[in-house]
Design an enzyme around this catalytic site. Structure first.
Site, mmCIF file in Angstrom:
data_model
loop_
_atom_site.group_PDB
_atom_site.id
_atom_site.type_symbol
_atom_site.label_atom_id
_atom_site.label_comp_id
_atom_site.label_asym_id
_atom_site.label_seq_id
_atom_site.Cartn_x
_atom_site.Cartn_y
_atom_site.Cartn_z
ATOM 1 N N ARG A 228 0.856 -1.190 0.000
ATOM 2 C CA ARG A 228 0.000 0.000 0.000
ATOM 3 C C ARG A 228 0.893 1.242 0.000
ATOM 4 O O ARG A 228 1.949 1.264 0.643
ATOM 5 C CB ARG A 228 -0.904 0.029 1.235
ATOM 6 C CG ARG A 228 -2.038 -0.975 1.224
ATOM 7 C CD ARG A 228 -3.095 -0.673 0.155
ATOM 8 N NE ARG A 228 -4.204 -1.614 0.182
ATOM 9 C CZ ARG A 228 -4.323 -2.699 -0.585
ATOM 10 N NH1 ARG A 228 -3.381 -2.980 -1.480
ATOM 11 N NH2 ARG A 228 -5.379 -3.477 -0.487
ATOM 12 N N HIS A 276 -0.868 -0.219 -9.716
ATOM 13 C CA HIS A 276 -1.531 -1.158 -8.786
ATOM 14 C C HIS A 276 -1.983 -2.431 -9.521
ATOM 15 O O HIS A 276 -3.168 -2.775 -9.534
ATOM 16 C CB HIS A 276 -2.724 -0.478 -8.092
ATOM 17 C CG HIS A 276 -3.121 -1.170 -6.821
ATOM 18 N ND1 HIS A 276 -3.612 -0.510 -5.732
ATOM 19 C CD2 HIS A 276 -3.116 -2.485 -6.466
ATOM 20 C CE1 HIS A 276 -3.895 -1.377 -4.763
ATOM 21 N NE2 HIS A 276 -3.603 -2.583 -5.200
HETATM 22 P P1 NAP Z 1 -1.504 -11.571 5.043
HETATM 23 O O1 NAP Z 1 -1.634 -12.991 4.644
HETATM 24 O O2 NAP Z 1 -2.504 -10.992 5.961
HETATM 25 O O3 NAP Z 1 -0.039 -11.404 5.661
HETATM 26 C C1 NAP Z 1 0.360 -10.264 6.332
HETATM 27 C C2 NAP Z 1 1.768 -10.453 6.867
HETATM 28 O O4 NAP Z 1 2.204 -9.220 7.439
HETATM 29 C C3 NAP Z 1 1.842 -11.501 7.985
HETATM 30 O O5 NAP Z 1 3.036 -12.224 7.893
HETATM 31 C C4 NAP Z 1 1.853 -10.650 9.244
HETATM 32 O O6 NAP Z 1 2.514 -11.214 10.360
HETATM 33 C C5 NAP Z 1 2.635 -9.443 8.768
HETATM 34 N N1 NAP Z 1 2.375 -8.270 9.604
HETATM 35 C C6 NAP Z 1 1.207 -7.631 9.826
HETATM 36 N N2 NAP Z 1 1.376 -6.586 10.667
HETATM 37 C C7 NAP Z 1 2.683 -6.583 10.989
HETATM 38 C C8 NAP Z 1 3.467 -5.772 11.831
HETATM 39 N N3 NAP Z 1 2.964 -4.748 12.523
HETATM 40 N N4 NAP Z 1 4.787 -6.051 11.937
HETATM 41 C C9 NAP Z 1 5.321 -7.092 11.263
HETATM 42 N N5 NAP Z 1 4.621 -7.907 10.444
HETATM 43 C C10 NAP Z 1 3.317 -7.656 10.318
HETATM 44 O O7 NAP Z 1 -1.489 -10.644 3.750
HETATM 45 P P2 NAP Z 1 -1.160 -11.037 2.240
HETATM 46 O O8 NAP Z 1 -2.254 -11.803 1.617
HETATM 47 O O9 NAP Z 1 0.201 -11.625 2.184
HETATM 48 O O10 NAP Z 1 -1.164 -9.574 1.556
HETATM 49 C C11 NAP Z 1 -0.320 -8.548 2.022
HETATM 50 C C12 NAP Z 1 -0.739 -7.200 1.464
HETATM 51 O O11 NAP Z 1 -0.428 -7.126 0.085
HETATM 52 C C13 NAP Z 1 -2.237 -6.904 1.489
HETATM 53 O O12 NAP Z 1 -2.658 -6.478 2.764
HETATM 54 C C14 NAP Z 1 -2.377 -5.825 0.441
HETATM 55 O O13 NAP Z 1 -2.244 -4.553 1.038
HETATM 56 C C15 NAP Z 1 -1.196 -6.074 -0.492
HETATM 57 N N6 NAP Z 1 -1.627 -6.487 -1.844
HETATM 58 C C16 NAP Z 1 -1.276 -5.696 -2.902
HETATM 59 C C17 NAP Z 1 -1.621 -6.089 -4.180
HETATM 60 C C18 NAP Z 1 -1.182 -5.292 -5.381
HETATM 61 O O14 NAP Z 1 -1.632 -5.560 -6.494
HETATM 62 N N7 NAP Z 1 -0.304 -4.335 -5.226
HETATM 63 C C19 NAP Z 1 -2.354 -7.269 -4.392
HETATM 64 C C20 NAP Z 1 -2.690 -8.039 -3.287
HETATM 65 C C21 NAP Z 1 -2.319 -7.645 -2.006
HETATM 66 P P3 NAP Z 1 2.018 -12.617 11.009
HETATM 67 O O15 NAP Z 1 2.446 -13.659 10.028
HETATM 68 O O16 NAP Z 1 2.747 -12.712 12.271
HETATM 69 O O17 NAP Z 1 0.534 -12.502 11.142
HETATM 70 C C1 GLV Z 2 -5.001 -5.525 -3.812
HETATM 71 O O1 GLV Z 2 -4.433 -4.515 -3.627
HETATM 72 C C2 GLV Z 2 -5.409 -6.435 -2.782
HETATM 73 O O2 GLV Z 2 -5.340 -6.076 -1.612
HETATM 74 O O3 GLV Z 2 -5.833 -7.558 -3.131
#
Ligand code: NAP
Ligand code: GLV
Length: 313
Positions: A228, A276
């Protein structure tokens, strides 16, 4: 069963058609302003506040993405807007992890092999060999070891660069040096040559890519933000690039999207911008996942991917 659908940018007709095909027993409608009729489920992306307000009958909200920050932001600004008993469910991978792996691998190779600099040299018709980066000193730190970050970190190990991973709680990933919690954050960033951000946007992670962090990285480090825009302090990044502390950045997400015409990122040499698209929501895979979860809930079975609103992801 009644389902609301809202995705401002999507081809609504196709989504409604495919959702109806996956859940023929459901009555699915496009939510439009003023629609306050009952609904059991909502399938949404960046929906307005009004969609959620006064819906005590809503059993679950399915977010058409991994990040739920936009929905939780509504609740943060106006507590009590989201139906208190409705589950908030994020997409789990549904084809996004592979896209993130591709994007992250591309950026690591591009910077490791200095391809961005060769592109610039070619534009000037300059035949010049650059000193290669030492692979063993090209430590890549992946912020976030969740559904996407863990897959990215794991595949980056195959490139032969040292890979570090950072999360809130300790994770074990083969070949990845993992760090957990605020107390290990400095050890995670110290001397890293590249950061790939895949954290959720929460109050704890906002502005995490800032001047203090840039200073602790190796000289001439690289920043790749795939999560983000709010994770980056834009002016800190610009200053760090002016000083040469940060050599280059690839940014897919921004504080304001679309990135405004007059934003300095557009014209900063060595900032690469994508709109994005690092991992887009794939319609078929997402509908299949959501339909399976709605059916499980209907049968009274547990589902995965439920967001912990207090934690923020
Ligand atoms: P997720 O499965 O919820 O994983 C989040 C990770 O971040 C977990 O490992 C979590 O730790 C860690 N985390 C959260 N808060 C933290 C903190 N304060 N300090 C350290 N680590 C922390 O999320 P995901 O599915 O991998 O997706 C991640 C992000 O990618 C989304 O939230 C979204 O914003 C972004 N995204 C972007 C796109 C794009 O096209 N650009 C597409 C999809 C997603 P724990 O393992 O300990 O819980
Ligand atoms: C895209 O940004 C997502 O959070 O899936």
């Amino acid at each position: 069963m009644k389902i609301l659908f809202y995705e401002h940018n999507a081809d609504t007709a196709i989504w409604l058609q495919d959702l109806s095909r996956a859940l023929p027993e459901a009555d699915i409608r496009l939510w439009e302003p003023g629609d306050a009729d009952p609904a059991d489920y909502a399938v949404v992306w960046r929906a307005p506040r009004e969609l959620f307000a006064n819906r005590p009958d809503l059993k679950a909200v399915f977010n058409l993405g991994a990040g739920v920050d936009a929905i939780l932001d509504i609740e943060r600004k106006e507590p009590g807007t989201l139906p208190p008993n409705a589950l908030l469910v994020r997409l789990e991978d549904s084809g996004m992890a592979q896209q993130m792996v591709e994007y992250a691998n591309y950026t690591v190779l591009r910077y490791l092999r200095r391809m961005d600099e060769y592109d610039a040299l070619q534009r000037d018709r300059r035949w010049e060999k650059l000193e290669p980066h030492a692979r063993g000193e090209f430590a890549v730190g992946v912020l976030g070891m969740g559904v996407l970050g863990a897959r990215v970190a794991q595949t980056l190990t195959t490139l032969g660069v040292p890979v570090r991973g950072f999360s809130r709680t300790k994770r074990e990933i083969e070949g990845v040096q993992t760090f957990a919690g605020a107390e290990q954050f400095d050890a995670f960033i110290d001397g890293a040559k590249m950061l790939v951000n895949l954290l959720p946007h929460t109050p704890d992670t906002e502005g995490i890519l800032n001047a203090r962090v840039f200073e602790r990285l190796a000289r001439g480090a690289y920043i790749v933000n795939l999560a983000r825009g709010a994770h980056v302090v834009d002016n800190d990044l610009l200053h760090a690039m002016q000083s040469g502390q940060i050599a280059a950045a690839t940014l897919d997400v921004f504080h304001q999207e679309p990135l405004p015409d007059n934003h300095p990122f557009w014209t900063t040499p060595r900032i690469a911008i994508t709109p994005h698209v690092a991992a887009i929501t794939l319609r078929e895979e997402s509908i299949e996942q959501i339909a399976a979860k709605i059916r499980a809930l209907t049968r009274g079975e547990p589902i995965s991917g439920i967001v912990d609103a207090k934690r923020g992801y």
